[in-house]
Design a protein around this motif. Structure first.
Motif, PDB file in Angstrom:
ATOM      1  N   GLN A  55       0.472  -0.955   0.129  1.00 26.44           N
ATOM      2  CA  GLN A  55       0.329   0.024   0.005  1.00 26.44           C
ATOM      3  C   GLN A  55       1.089   0.999   0.515  1.00 26.44           C
ATOM      4  O   GLN A  55       0.583   1.566  -0.975  1.00 26.44           O
ATOM      5  CB  GLN A  55      -0.822  -0.452   0.992  1.00 26.44           C
ATOM      6  N   ALA A  56       1.824   1.326   0.494  1.00 24.03           N
ATOM      7  CA  ALA A  56       2.918   2.354   0.520  1.00 24.03           C
ATOM      8  C   ALA A  56       3.312   2.103  -1.050  1.00 24.03           C
ATOM      9  O   ALA A  56       3.611   3.514  -1.383  1.00 24.03           O
ATOM     10  CB  ALA A  56       4.090   2.017   2.261  1.00 24.03           C
ATOM     11  N   TRP A  57       3.574   1.594  -1.292  1.00 22.84           N
ATOM     12  CA  TRP A  57       4.545   1.159  -2.639  1.00 22.84           C
ATOM     13  C   TRP A  57       3.588   2.289  -3.726  1.00 22.84           C
ATOM     14  O   TRP A  57       3.536   2.741  -4.269  1.00 22.84           O
ATOM     15  CB  TRP A  57       4.901  -0.285  -3.277  1.00 22.84           C
ATOM     16  N   ALA A  58       2.331   1.319  -3.313  1.00 18.44           N
ATOM     17  CA  ALA A  58       1.242   2.064  -4.373  1.00 18.44           C
ATOM     18  C   ALA A  58       0.840   3.560  -3.493  1.00 18.44           C
ATOM     19  O   ALA A  58       0.780   4.018  -5.467  1.00 18.44           O
ATOM     20  CB  ALA A  58      -0.245   1.093  -3.944  1.00 18.44           C
ATOM     21  N   ASN A  59       1.097   4.209  -2.999  1.00 18.01           N
ATOM     22  CA  ASN A  59       0.659   5.262  -2.786  1.00 18.01           C
ATOM     23  C   ASN A  59       2.095   6.424  -2.402  1.00 18.01           C
ATOM     24  O   ASN A  59       2.011   7.594  -2.676  1.00 18.01           O
ATOM     25  CB  ASN A  59       0.138   5.502  -1.426  1.00 18.01           C
ATOM     26  N   GLY A  60       3.321   5.390  -3.254  1.00 20.77           N
ATOM     27  CA  GLY A  60       4.852   6.258  -3.286  1.00 20.77           C
ATOM     28  C   GLY A  60       5.142   6.751  -2.331  1.00 20.77           C
ATOM     29  O   GLY A  60       6.235   7.585  -2.920  1.00 20.77           O
ATOM     30  N   ILE A  61       4.797   6.068  -1.733  1.00 20.57           N
ATOM     31  CA  ILE A  61       6.351   6.334  -0.685  1.00 20.57           C
ATOM     32  C   ILE A  61       7.435   5.678  -0.339  1.00 20.57           C
ATOM     33  O   ILE A  61       8.600   6.284  -0.090  1.00 20.57           O
ATOM     34  CB  ILE A  61       4.841   6.117   1.172  1.00 20.57           C
ATOM     35  N   ILE A  62       7.146   4.399  -0.957  1.00 15.40           N
ATOM     36  CA  ILE A  62       8.697   3.430  -1.280  1.00 15.40           C
ATOM     37  C   ILE A  62       8.706   3.404  -2.189  1.00 15.40           C
ATOM     38  O   ILE A  62       7.259   2.730  -3.554  1.00 15.40           O
ATOM     39  CB  ILE A  62       7.764   2.027  -0.603  1.00 15.40           C
ATOM     40  N   LYS A  63       9.654   4.005  -2.942  1.00 10.15           N
ATOM     41  CA  LYS A  63      10.296   3.983  -4.457  1.00 10.15           C
ATOM     42  C   LYS A  63       9.884   2.569  -5.197  1.00 10.15           C
ATOM     43  O   LYS A  63      10.791   1.461  -4.626  1.00 10.15           O
ATOM     44  CB  LYS A  63      11.398   5.080  -4.712  1.00 10.15           C
ATOM     45  N   GLY A  64      10.511   2.469  -6.185  1.00 12.54           N
ATOM     46  CA  GLY A  64      10.860   1.088  -6.535  1.00 12.54           C
ATOM     47  C   GLY A  64      10.081   0.309  -7.475  1.00 12.54           C
ATOM     48  O   GLY A  64       8.832   0.553  -6.997  1.00 12.54           O
ATOM     49  N   THR A  65      10.241  -0.282  -8.726  1.00 14.09           N
ATOM     50  CA  THR A  65       9.120  -1.247  -8.951  1.00 14.09           C
ATOM     51  C   THR A  65       8.474  -2.773  -7.503  1.00 14.09           C
ATOM     52  O   THR A  65       9.479  -2.226  -6.656  1.00 14.09           O
ATOM     53  CB  THR A  65      10.173  -2.324  -9.804  1.00 14.09           C
ATOM     54  N   ALA A  66       7.733  -3.125  -8.233  1.00 15.67           N
ATOM     55  CA  ALA A  66       7.453  -4.135  -7.521  1.00 15.67           C
ATOM     56  C   ALA A  66       7.570  -5.082  -7.019  1.00 15.67           C
ATOM     57  O   ALA A  66       7.618  -5.943  -5.838  1.00 15.67           O
ATOM     58  CB  ALA A  66       5.919  -4.494  -7.840  1.00 15.67           C
ATOM     59  N   GLU A  67       8.562  -5.473  -7.900  1.00 19.79           N
ATOM     60  CA  GLU A  67       9.490  -6.592  -7.735  1.00 19.79           C
ATOM     61  C   GLU A  67      10.677  -6.392  -6.751  1.00 19.79           C
ATOM     62  O   GLU A  67      10.465  -6.894  -5.612  1.00 19.79           O
ATOM     63  CB  GLU A  67      10.310  -7.261  -8.882  1.00 19.79           C
ATOM     64  N   GLN A  68      11.114  -5.215  -6.867  1.00 20.29           N
ATOM     65  CA  GLN A  68      12.143  -4.676  -5.407  1.00 20.29           C
ATOM     66  C   GLN A  68      11.975  -4.889  -4.368  1.00 20.29           C
ATOM     67  O   GLN A  68      12.161  -4.914  -2.935  1.00 20.29           O
ATOM     68  CB  GLN A  68      12.664  -3.499  -6.321  1.00 20.29           C
ATOM     69  N   VAL A  69      10.416  -3.802  -4.701  1.00 23.70           N
ATOM     70  CA  VAL A  69       9.358  -3.816  -3.133  1.00 23.70           C
ATOM     71  C   VAL A  69       9.212  -5.564  -2.853  1.00 23.70           C
ATOM     72  O   VAL A  69       9.487  -5.922  -0.787  1.00 23.70           O
ATOM     73  CB  VAL A  69       8.331  -3.387  -3.061  1.00 23.70           C
ATOM     74  N   PHE A  70       8.732  -6.304  -3.115  1.00 20.08           N
ATOM     75  CA  PHE A  70       8.686  -8.097  -2.700  1.00 20.08           C
ATOM     76  C   PHE A  70      10.534  -7.490  -1.991  1.00 20.08           C
ATOM     77  O   PHE A  70      10.091  -8.620  -1.220  1.00 20.08           O
ATOM     78  CB  PHE A  70       8.140  -8.472  -3.438  1.00 20.08           C
ATOM     79  N   ASP A  71      10.926  -8.473  -3.147  1.00 22.18           N
ATOM     80  CA  ASP A  71      12.161  -8.984  -2.552  1.00 22.18           C
ATOM     81  C   ASP A  71      12.986  -7.612  -1.434  1.00 22.18           C
ATOM     82  O   ASP A  71      13.121  -8.665  -0.369  1.00 22.18           O
ATOM     83  CB  ASP A  71      13.474  -8.420  -3.690  1.00 22.18           C
ATOM     84  N   ALA A  72      12.710  -6.489  -1.707  1.00 21.51           N
ATOM     85  CA  ALA A  72      12.700  -6.029   0.074  1.00 21.51           C
ATOM     86  C   ALA A  72      12.354  -6.552   1.014  1.00 21.51           C
ATOM     87  O   ALA A  72      12.849  -6.772   2.177  1.00 21.51           O
ATOM     88  CB  ALA A  72      13.368  -4.309  -0.218  1.00 21.51           C
ATOM     89  N   THR A  73      11.255  -6.198   0.891  1.00 22.04           N
ATOM     90  CA  THR A  73      10.523  -7.246   1.681  1.00 22.04           C
ATOM     91  C   THR A  73      10.976  -8.617   2.696  1.00 22.04           C
ATOM     92  O   THR A  73      10.708  -8.872   3.487  1.00 22.04           O
ATOM     93  CB  THR A  73       9.334  -6.807   1.625  1.00 22.04           C
ATOM     94  N   LYS A  74      10.598  -9.486   1.977  1.00 24.07           N
ATOM     95  CA  LYS A  74      11.333 -11.005   1.614  1.00 24.07           C
ATOM     96  C   LYS A  74      12.512 -11.233   2.652  1.00 24.07           C
ATOM     97  O   LYS A  74      12.527 -11.942   3.186  1.00 24.07           O
ATOM     98  CB  LYS A  74      10.575 -11.507   0.109  1.00 24.07           C
ATOM     99  N   SER A  75      13.372  -9.986   1.720  1.00 21.91           N
ATOM    100  CA  SER A  75      14.693 -10.307   2.666  1.00 21.91           C
ATOM    101  C   SER A  75      14.844  -9.407   4.264  1.00 21.91           C
ATOM    102  O   SER A  75      14.997 -10.634   4.840  1.00 21.91           O
ATOM    103  CB  SER A  75      16.324  -9.317   1.330  1.00 21.91           C
ATOM    104  N   ILE A  76      14.054  -9.142   4.370  1.00 26.79           N
ATOM    105  CA  ILE A  76      13.946  -8.788   6.039  1.00 26.79           C
ATOM    106  C   ILE A  76      12.859  -9.231   6.228  1.00 26.79           C
ATOM    107  O   ILE A  76      14.026  -9.467   7.437  1.00 26.79           O
ATOM    108  CB  ILE A  76      12.835  -6.518   5.591  1.00 26.79           C
ATOM    109  N   LEU A  77      12.325  -9.673   5.840  1.00 32.14           N
ATOM    110  CA  LEU A  77      11.342 -10.776   7.088  1.00 32.14           C
ATOM    111  C   LEU A  77      11.351 -12.803   6.848  1.00 32.14           C
ATOM    112  O   LEU A  77      11.540 -13.340   8.053  1.00 32.14           O
ATOM    113  CB  LEU A  77       9.630 -10.751   6.634  1.00 32.14           C
ATOM    114  N   GLU A  78      12.484 -12.517   6.267  1.00 32.63           N
ATOM    115  CA  GLU A  78      13.085 -14.221   6.129  1.00 32.63           C
ATOM    116  C   GLU A  78      14.231 -14.440   6.470  1.00 32.63           C
ATOM    117  O   GLU A  78      15.142 -15.315   5.853  1.00 32.63           O
ATOM    118  CB  GLU A  78      12.914 -14.771   4.814  1.00 32.63           C
ATOM    119  N   ASP A  79      15.346 -13.146   6.427  1.00 30.47           N
ATOM    120  CA  ASP A  79      16.561 -13.539   6.180  1.00 30.47           C
ATOM    121  C   ASP A  79      16.592 -13.611   8.245  1.00 30.47           C
ATOM    122  O   ASP A  79      16.597 -13.684   9.526  1.00 30.47           O
ATOM    123  CB  ASP A  79      17.650 -12.732   6.323  1.00 30.47           C
TER     124      ASP A  79
END
Length: 79
Positions: A55-79
Motif C-alpha cells: 500500500q505504501a508502494w502504491a501510494n508512492g511512499i516506497i520507491k522502486g518496482t514491485a519486484e524490488q519492493v517484494f524482494d526487499a520485504t522478503k529479505s527483511i522478513l526471511e533473513d
C-alpha cells in the motif's frame, strides 16, 4: 551522484521504510534496549506487513518496482 550511488541510496531508503512498517505491524520486534530486531512468530502480522508495504508502494511512499519492493520485504522478513 552516480547511478550506482543513487540506486544504493534508494535501496537503503526502501529497506529502512520496509523495516519500519514491519516493526509497526508486529512482524518484527524491536528491542529498544539493544536496538536489535527480532522476528515475530505472528503469521497474521507478516501478512499485514506485506499488505501495508505494498500500500505504501502504491501510494508512492516506497520507491522502486514491485519486484524490488517484494524482494526487499522478503529479505527483511526471511533473513
Amino acid at each position: 551522484m552516480s547511478i550506482v550511488k543513487r540506486h544504493l541510496a534508494e535501496q537503503e531508503e526502501r529497506l529502512a521504510l520496509i523495516e519500519e512498517i514491519c516493526i509497526d505491524k508486529g512482524a518484527l520486534i524491536l528491542d529498544a534496549a539493544t536496538d536489535e530486531v527480532y522476528f515475530s512468530a505472528n503469521d497474521a502480522a507478516y501478512k499485514n506487513a506485506y499488505v501495508t508495504v505494498f500500500q505504501a508502494w502504491a501510494n508512492g511512499i516506497i520507491k522502486g518496482t514491485a519486484e524490488q519492493v517484494f524482494d526487499a520485504t522478503k529479505s527483511i522478513l526471511e533473513d
